[in-house]
Design a protein around this motif. Structure first.
Motif, mmCIF file in Angstrom:
data_model
loop_
_atom_site.group_PDB
_atom_site.id
_atom_site.type_symbol
_atom_site.label_atom_id
_atom_site.label_comp_id
_atom_site.label_asym_id
_atom_site.label_seq_id
_atom_site.Cartn_x
_atom_site.Cartn_y
_atom_site.Cartn_z
ATOM 1 N N ASP A 1 0.982 -1.268 0.068
ATOM 2 C CA ASP A 1 -0.039 0.025 0.010
ATOM 3 C C ASP A 1 0.729 1.157 -0.148
ATOM 4 O O ASP A 1 1.988 1.607 0.661
ATOM 5 N N ILE A 2 0.400 2.338 -0.899
ATOM 6 C CA ILE A 2 0.965 3.612 -0.623
ATOM 7 C C ILE A 2 -0.243 4.338 0.039
ATOM 8 O O ILE A 2 -1.260 4.516 -0.178
ATOM 9 N N LEU A 3 0.415 4.958 1.217
ATOM 10 C CA LEU A 3 -0.550 5.564 2.295
ATOM 11 C C LEU A 3 -0.561 6.959 2.025
ATOM 12 O O LEU A 3 -0.127 7.771 1.092
ATOM 13 N N GLU A 4 -1.630 7.834 2.722
ATOM 14 C CA GLU A 4 -1.985 9.144 2.691
ATOM 15 C C GLU A 4 -2.406 9.410 1.141
ATOM 16 O O GLU A 4 -1.931 10.639 0.785
ATOM 17 N N MET A 5 -2.998 8.604 0.447
ATOM 18 C CA MET A 5 -3.492 9.019 -0.805
ATOM 19 C C MET A 5 -5.061 9.678 -0.787
ATOM 20 O O MET A 5 -5.800 9.923 -1.843
ATOM 21 N N GLY A 6 -5.923 9.253 0.235
ATOM 22 C CA GLY A 6 -7.107 9.800 0.183
ATOM 23 C C GLY A 6 -7.995 9.262 -0.740
ATOM 24 O O GLY A 6 -7.995 8.000 -0.824
ATOM 25 N N ASP A 7 -8.924 10.331 -1.308
ATOM 26 C CA ASP A 7 -9.801 9.688 -2.279
ATOM 27 C C ASP A 7 -9.137 9.155 -3.631
ATOM 28 O O ASP A 7 -9.921 8.736 -4.540
ATOM 29 N N THR A 8 -8.007 9.784 -3.737
ATOM 30 C CA THR A 8 -7.155 9.042 -5.154
ATOM 31 C C THR A 8 -6.637 7.679 -4.848
ATOM 32 O O THR A 8 -5.796 7.481 -6.005
ATOM 33 N N ALA A 9 -6.628 7.140 -3.804
ATOM 34 C CA ALA A 9 -5.709 5.913 -3.540
ATOM 35 C C ALA A 9 -6.104 4.588 -4.805
ATOM 36 O O ALA A 9 -5.247 4.383 -5.288
ATOM 37 N N GLU A 10 -7.660 4.575 -4.990
ATOM 38 C CA GLU A 10 -7.620 3.727 -6.247
ATOM 39 C C GLU A 10 -7.181 4.013 -7.325
ATOM 40 O O GLU A 10 -6.380 3.170 -7.915
ATOM 41 N N GLU A 11 -7.195 5.255 -7.776
ATOM 42 C CA GLU A 11 -6.657 5.654 -9.114
ATOM 43 C C GLU A 11 -5.152 5.369 -9.288
ATOM 44 O O GLU A 11 -4.720 4.893 -10.072
ATOM 45 N N TYR A 12 -4.589 5.826 -8.034
ATOM 46 C CA TYR A 12 -3.081 5.855 -8.364
ATOM 47 C C TYR A 12 -2.463 4.445 -8.171
ATOM 48 O O TYR A 12 -1.463 4.033 -8.479
ATOM 49 N N HIS A 13 -3.048 3.527 -7.087
ATOM 50 C CA HIS A 13 -2.716 2.112 -7.107
ATOM 51 C C HIS A 13 -2.943 1.342 -8.291
ATOM 52 O O HIS A 13 -2.231 0.478 -8.645
ATOM 53 N N ARG A 14 -3.875 1.581 -8.959
ATOM 54 C CA ARG A 14 -4.336 1.029 -10.243
ATOM 55 C C ARG A 14 -3.317 1.487 -11.213
ATOM 56 O O ARG A 14 -2.761 0.597 -12.036
ATOM 57 N N ILE B 1 -3.581 -2.412 -7.291
ATOM 58 C CA ILE B 1 -2.418 -2.659 -8.114
ATOM 59 C C ILE B 1 -2.700 -3.700 -8.817
ATOM 60 O O ILE B 1 -2.204 -4.025 -10.119
ATOM 61 N N ALA B 2 -3.039 -4.726 -8.270
ATOM 62 C CA ALA B 2 -3.282 -6.166 -8.962
ATOM 63 C C ALA B 2 -4.255 -6.141 -10.095
ATOM 64 O O ALA B 2 -4.129 -6.754 -11.008
ATOM 65 N N GLU B 3 -5.601 -5.369 -9.852
ATOM 66 C CA GLU B 3 -6.544 -5.262 -10.605
ATOM 67 C C GLU B 3 -5.772 -4.503 -11.815
ATOM 68 O O GLU B 3 -6.210 -4.703 -13.207
ATOM 69 N N GLY B 4 -5.145 -3.236 -11.669
ATOM 70 C CA GLY B 4 -4.522 -2.565 -12.958
ATOM 71 C C GLY B 4 -3.330 -3.371 -13.724
ATOM 72 O O GLY B 4 -3.464 -3.635 -15.023
ATOM 73 N N ALA B 5 -2.927 -4.297 -12.958
ATOM 74 C CA ALA B 5 -1.822 -5.223 -13.799
ATOM 75 C C ALA B 5 -2.622 -6.249 -14.476
ATOM 76 O O ALA B 5 -2.067 -6.398 -15.631
ATOM 77 N N ARG B 6 -3.510 -6.847 -13.824
ATOM 78 C CA ARG B 6 -4.325 -7.918 -14.540
ATOM 79 C C ARG B 6 -4.866 -7.205 -15.920
ATOM 80 O O ARG B 6 -5.039 -7.872 -17.013
ATOM 81 N N ALA B 7 -5.468 -6.062 -15.664
ATOM 82 C CA ALA B 7 -6.136 -5.489 -17.007
ATOM 83 C C ALA B 7 -5.039 -4.926 -18.006
ATOM 84 O O ALA B 7 -5.452 -5.253 -19.007
ATOM 85 N N ALA C 1 -3.397 -8.448 -19.538
ATOM 86 C CA ALA C 1 -4.342 -9.485 -20.467
ATOM 87 C C ALA C 1 -3.689 -10.959 -20.084
ATOM 88 O O ALA C 1 -3.573 -11.766 -21.037
ATOM 89 N N GLY C 2 -3.360 -11.249 -19.018
ATOM 90 C CA GLY C 2 -2.937 -12.582 -18.526
ATOM 91 C C GLY C 2 -1.245 -12.921 -18.917
ATOM 92 O O GLY C 2 -0.982 -13.819 -18.504
ATOM 93 N N ALA C 3 -0.676 -11.877 -19.382
ATOM 94 C CA ALA C 3 1.086 -12.117 -19.756
ATOM 95 C C ALA C 3 1.753 -12.059 -18.407
ATOM 96 O O ALA C 3 2.537 -12.520 -18.353
ATOM 97 N N ALA C 4 1.330 -11.498 -17.308
ATOM 98 C CA ALA C 4 2.039 -11.491 -16.222
ATOM 99 C C ALA C 4 1.275 -12.333 -15.143
ATOM 100 O O ALA C 4 -0.042 -12.338 -15.112
ATOM 101 N N ARG C 5 2.031 -12.803 -14.128
ATOM 102 C CA ARG C 5 1.305 -13.504 -13.111
ATOM 103 C C ARG C 5 1.032 -12.609 -11.919
ATOM 104 O O ARG C 5 2.170 -11.740 -11.537
ATOM 105 N N VAL C 6 0.051 -12.339 -11.655
ATOM 106 C CA VAL C 6 -0.524 -11.544 -10.573
ATOM 107 C C VAL C 6 -1.131 -12.005 -9.268
ATOM 108 O O VAL C 6 -1.848 -12.978 -9.349
ATOM 109 N N ILE C 7 -0.536 -11.597 -8.283
ATOM 110 C CA ILE C 7 -1.035 -12.160 -7.100
ATOM 111 C C ILE C 7 -1.062 -10.891 -5.993
ATOM 112 O O ILE C 7 -0.557 -10.013 -5.814
ATOM 113 N N TRP C 8 -2.398 -11.103 -5.266
ATOM 114 C CA TRP C 8 -2.833 -10.071 -4.250
ATOM 115 C C TRP C 8 -3.116 -10.984 -2.832
ATOM 116 O O TRP C 8 -3.774 -11.807 -3.081
#
Length: 477
Positions: A383-396, A420-426, A429-436
């Protein structure tokens, strides 16, 4: 520290001598009673979790005889129990410490420099310290002593033979850097960049710029501000607009200092060019400033460190250090603990960047990961902390970036790191192994099955996520 009399301390802290001998000397300032001893001044700081006044008696039992206090009950108790005590009373001990630090620095004729920015300020401070140390007796903040208490304590490391001091200034809200700038009164200030750190509290990057510009609140026409003008909010136009706004809010704001631009853009005063990432071998680049050109090699990971270096070099040149002297100093730089620190363990290349995180620094760390030679590239990101309402956007966006850079395995840890995992998967398109995982315990249990010899592994996250445990587990494989 230069010894001060009790009378000087009372004057500097803007306090009053409740009892004691005003001619006694103090040779060290401490805020931890466990470190207090004879000849020290114990400052009882009131914190969010602890009140230092509770430990004044402990300091006295350890031999300390001088105290900066604000609690009248503690003052009365200590006056009775320790007849030799020198007690200076102030309304607020944190403010008293700051006032004393300002007074103390005013006793010296030294070069004073300050560094701030969303990312890179510690690295830039260390580079600038190395450059200045090649010519002057210099001091700087140690560790993360860059806040309202740590930075004033740094002021007391100035000695009678000190010639230059570099102060890193951190903040999370408006007004904090202004307090620190008032203490230091820097002649040269550096702003590394304006990113998204602390956006939860300041809401916009424009507000972050305004808060960082407080570093100039006490600068005069003989001083200068050095900025990374490649940053979109540190162009001369953006900085000038911010200065005008500050003047409208406070007509006492001077704003008549020089502005020195540094960057890869053609109009920069200090021009960075030929920047090359050498992987494990560090980086190389060229700087042109004041009619001189010099090639540099920096044995630190990360092509982005070319920007930190150009700012440090420009500040060094303003202090009389030549480009050639700066190049020799930077060539000896060593990575700081837990900041893009690379090491080999059991056939694995570990990049430990667990000190802290922001979206920008996380993406820069991914670039470093991809530049280091290895079988698979594995990014373990918390996690990147202190992101407030922008947390989802920046992590993705971090996850998307990791996949776009073709990271082989993306492992994210924490509640917001699921994005981060959702952004990586999207993006992959399956090229990387993604774990959360929402906590790091499942990863720690399975790490020997995931990480294999030949891998290059980046471990990064905000400090409070304690990703040092993950880095430690990799070292133990």
């Amino acid at each position: 520290m230069k010894a001060l009399t009790i009378r000087q301390i009372a004057q500097g802290a803007k306090g009053s001598l409740a009892r004691g001998n005003e001619n006694d000397l103090v040779k060290k300032i401490v805020i931890d009673s466990r470190n207090a001893q004879q000849g020290d001044l114990f400052v009882a700081i009131r914190g969010a979790k602890q009140d230092g006044h509770r430990f004044a008696k402990n300091a006295a039992e350890a031999g300390c005889r001088s105290f900066l206090l604000s609690d009248d009950a503690v003052i009365a108790e200590l006056s009775d129990s320790c007849r030799e005590a020198n007690i200076i009373r102030v309304e607020d001990t944190t403010k008293g410490l700051q006032e004393l630090a300002r007074y103390y620095l005013g006793l010296f004729q030294i070069k004073k420099l300050a560094v701030t920015g969303s990312t890179g300020k510690t690295t830039t401070k260390e580079m600038l310290y190395a450059i200045l140390s090649s010519k002057y007796r210099a001091v700087r903040n140690l560790g993360n002593f860059n806040n309202e208490i740590g930075m004033p304590l740094t002021a007391f490391t100035v000695e009678e033979d000190t010639e230059a001091a570099v102060f890193e200034m951190g903040m999370s809200s408006f007004g904090e850097i202004s307090v620190l700038a008032d203490i230091v009164r820097p002649e040269i200030a550096v702003i590394t960049n304006i990113g998204t750190s602390h956006i939860e509290y300041l809401k916009t990057r424009e507000n972050i710029l305004k808060a960082k510009m407080e570093i100039t609140d006490f600068m005069s026409e003989d001083d200068c501000l050095i900025i990374n003008s490649d940053n979109d909010l540190l162009t001369t136009k953006s900085v000038s607009a911010c200065m005008q706004e500050k003047y409208r809010e406070n007509y006492k704001y001077g704003g008549n200092f020089d502005i020195i631009t540094a960057g890869e853009n053609s109009g920069a005063d200090c021009r960075l060019s030929e920047r090359k990432d050498l992987g494990d071998g560090g980086i190389s680049f060229r700087l042109t400033y004041k009619g001189q050109t010099q090639d540099f090699h920096l044995p630190l990971l990360g092509n982005h460190n070319g920007f930190n270096a150009m700012l440090a070099v420009a500040a060094g040149v303003e202090c009389g250090v030549s480009l050639e002297e700066a190049a020799k100093a930077l060539e000896k730089m060593e990575p700081e603990s837990r900041r893009l620190q690379i090491e080999e363990c059991s056939g694995i290349k570990l990049i430990d960047d667990t000190y802290n995180a922001s979206p920008d620094s996380m993406m820069a760390a991914i670039d470093v990961l991809m530049s280091v030679e290895g079988r698979r590239k594995v990014a373990i990101l918390a996690d990147i902390l202190e992101m407030g309402d922008t947390a989802e956007e920046y992590h993705r966006s971090v996850g998307e970036y990791a996949s776009q850079k073709k990271v082989d395995v993306v492992i994210s840890i924490g509640q917001n790191a699921k994005y981060i995992a959702e952004g990586a998967r999207a993006a992959s398109a399956g090229a990387a192994r993604v774990i959360w995982h929402d906590t790091k315990e499942p990863l720690l249990a399975a790490i020997s099955q995931i990480i294999k010899p030949g891998d290059v592994v980046l471990v990064k996250g905000s400090n409070s996520m304690r990703m040092t445990e993950v880095a430690g587990a990799i070292r133990s494989l």
